[in-house]
Design an enzyme around this catalytic site. Structure first.
Site, PDB file in Angstrom:
ATOM      1  N   LYS A  55       0.835  -1.205   0.000  1.00 42.39           N
ATOM      2  CA  LYS A  55       0.000   0.000   0.000  1.00 42.39           C
ATOM      3  C   LYS A  55       0.873   1.259   0.000  1.00 42.39           C
ATOM      4  O   LYS A  55       0.572   2.238  -0.685  1.00 42.39           O
ATOM      5  CB  LYS A  55      -0.943  -0.015   1.206  1.00 42.39           C
ATOM      6  CG  LYS A  55      -2.071  -1.049   1.033  1.00 42.39           C
ATOM      7  CD  LYS A  55      -2.733  -1.428   2.333  1.00 42.39           C
ATOM      8  CE  LYS A  55      -3.730  -2.563   2.122  1.00 42.39           C
ATOM      9  NZ  LYS A  55      -4.218  -3.158   3.369  1.00 42.39           N
ATOM     10  N   GLN A  99      -4.255  -2.001   9.893  1.00 38.66           N
ATOM     11  CA  GLN A  99      -4.099  -3.277   9.195  1.00 38.66           C
ATOM     12  C   GLN A  99      -4.728  -4.412   9.999  1.00 38.66           C
ATOM     13  O   GLN A  99      -4.442  -4.593  11.170  1.00 38.66           O
ATOM     14  CB  GLN A  99      -2.609  -3.567   8.923  1.00 38.66           C
ATOM     15  CG  GLN A  99      -2.351  -4.837   8.143  1.00 38.66           C
ATOM     16  CD  GLN A  99      -2.974  -4.824   6.751  1.00 38.66           C
ATOM     17  OE1 GLN A  99      -2.876  -3.837   6.032  1.00 38.66           O
ATOM     18  NE2 GLN A  99      -3.611  -5.915   6.374  1.00 38.66           N
ATOM     19  N   ASP A 122     -10.858   3.152   4.612  1.00 45.06           N
ATOM     20  CA  ASP A 122     -10.915   1.702   4.374  1.00 45.06           C
ATOM     21  C   ASP A 122     -12.320   1.146   4.638  1.00 45.06           C
ATOM     22  O   ASP A 122     -12.575  -0.038   4.427  1.00 45.06           O
ATOM     23  CB  ASP A 122      -9.886   1.000   5.273  1.00 45.06           C
ATOM     24  CG  ASP A 122      -9.495  -0.374   4.750  1.00 45.06           C
ATOM     25  OD1 ASP A 122      -9.607  -0.601   3.525  1.00 45.06           O
ATOM     26  OD2 ASP A 122      -9.079  -1.227   5.550  1.00 45.06           O
TER      27      ASP A 122
END
Length: 282
Positions: A55, A99, A122
């Site tokens: 990313k 994450q 996200d």
């Protein structure tokens, strides 16, 4: 069907998105705004570290700054929440990515829900999930958004189709089911406890595999002419669909790798830039 099967190449979609996003990054920089994504990695899981690095590299290629916050595995829920709040309050950070998964002793949901909705690029917060279900989310969960983006890019009709989603995670299976429903598909959501799952999949015009089991979906489950989207990613670059077995039955199918993955990352960056762009509108 295999001679005429359309391969839904995610890299092609991602490249198109990067071109659009890159133009916006350039405009933002000309106006003195540097789009910035903060990623938080807790512990030393090698797969998670790889995802964060990918990313970061993708951000760098398009001119988005990425800040990496790396915390030890023994970090507590309270300490992680403190780190997230620092990023919430930092005006130079436009998106926050925690994450997944975090170590088991951490309350992951509490930490996800600490992320400010304005920076939830996200799509992992409870509020973001609710907005997505109503079709009102600025930043839907990235993988579900990527799936819809691929289907739209290749002009796959959704309205009136029977979509079977295999998987019910709050950041993939459930949100993509809601998004397909919002697009007037008829949606059946299956999971690990679904009885006679293969018989249900055989009825699908569109199959979305998001169950986290390598080669789970078999070729003889696929109705001739169905569209197959593989959102799984398992060790050894293997998806949730037995690609070679499903290919002859499908009218369109995503490969693994090179299908949903590149579009998911492009979506994350697009959301971050969109968040930064909102500064211009304030």
């Amino acid at each position: 069907m295999s001679d005429n099967t359309l391969i839904l190449n995610g890299q092609t979609v991602a490249d198109y998105m990067k071109e659009e996003t890159g133009a916006k990054v350039k405009e933002l920089k000309e106006r003195g705004i540097q789009p910035c994504l903060a990623t938080i990695l807790v512990g030393d899981d090698p797969s998670s570290a790889t995802y964060v690095r990918m990313k970061g590299n993708a951000c760098a290629r398009i001119g988005v700054e990425s800040i990496k916050v790396v915390l030890p595995a023994e970090t507590t829920t309270e300490e992680l929440i403190q780190e997230i709040n620092k990023l919430n309050q930092d005006p130079s950070v436009h998106g926050i990515l925690l994450q997944h998964p975090v170590p088991h002793h951490i309350d992951e949901r509490a930490c996800f829900d600490t992320i400010s909705i304005e920076k939830d690029v996200d799509g992992v917060t409870t509020l973001g999930y609710a907005l997505n279900a109503f079709g009102e989310a600025d930043y839907p969960s990235c993988t579900p958004q990527a799936i819809i983006r691929i289907l739209d890019f290749y002009n796959i009709p959704l309205e009136g189709k029977h979509a079977v989603v295999i998987g019910r995670s709050p950041i993939l299976g459930k949100p993509v089911s809601a998004m397909l429903l919002n697009r007037n598909a008829t949606v059946t959501t299956c999971h690990s406890r679904t009885v006679n799952i293969e018989e249900i999949v055989k009825q699908a015009d569109i199959v979305v595999a998001a169950v986290g089991k390598p080669n789970f979906v078999q070729g003889d489950w696929i109705k001739p002419g169905a569209v197959v989207v593989d959102a799984g990613y398992n060790k050894g670059n293997i998806g949730d669909v037995d690609y070679d077995a499903c290919l002859p039955h499908s009218s369109a199918i995503t490969p693994v790798p090179g299908g949903v993955g590149p579009v998911t990352i492009a979506t994350l960056i697009e959301h971050t830039v969109k968040s930064a762009y909102k500064l211009l509108l304030k």
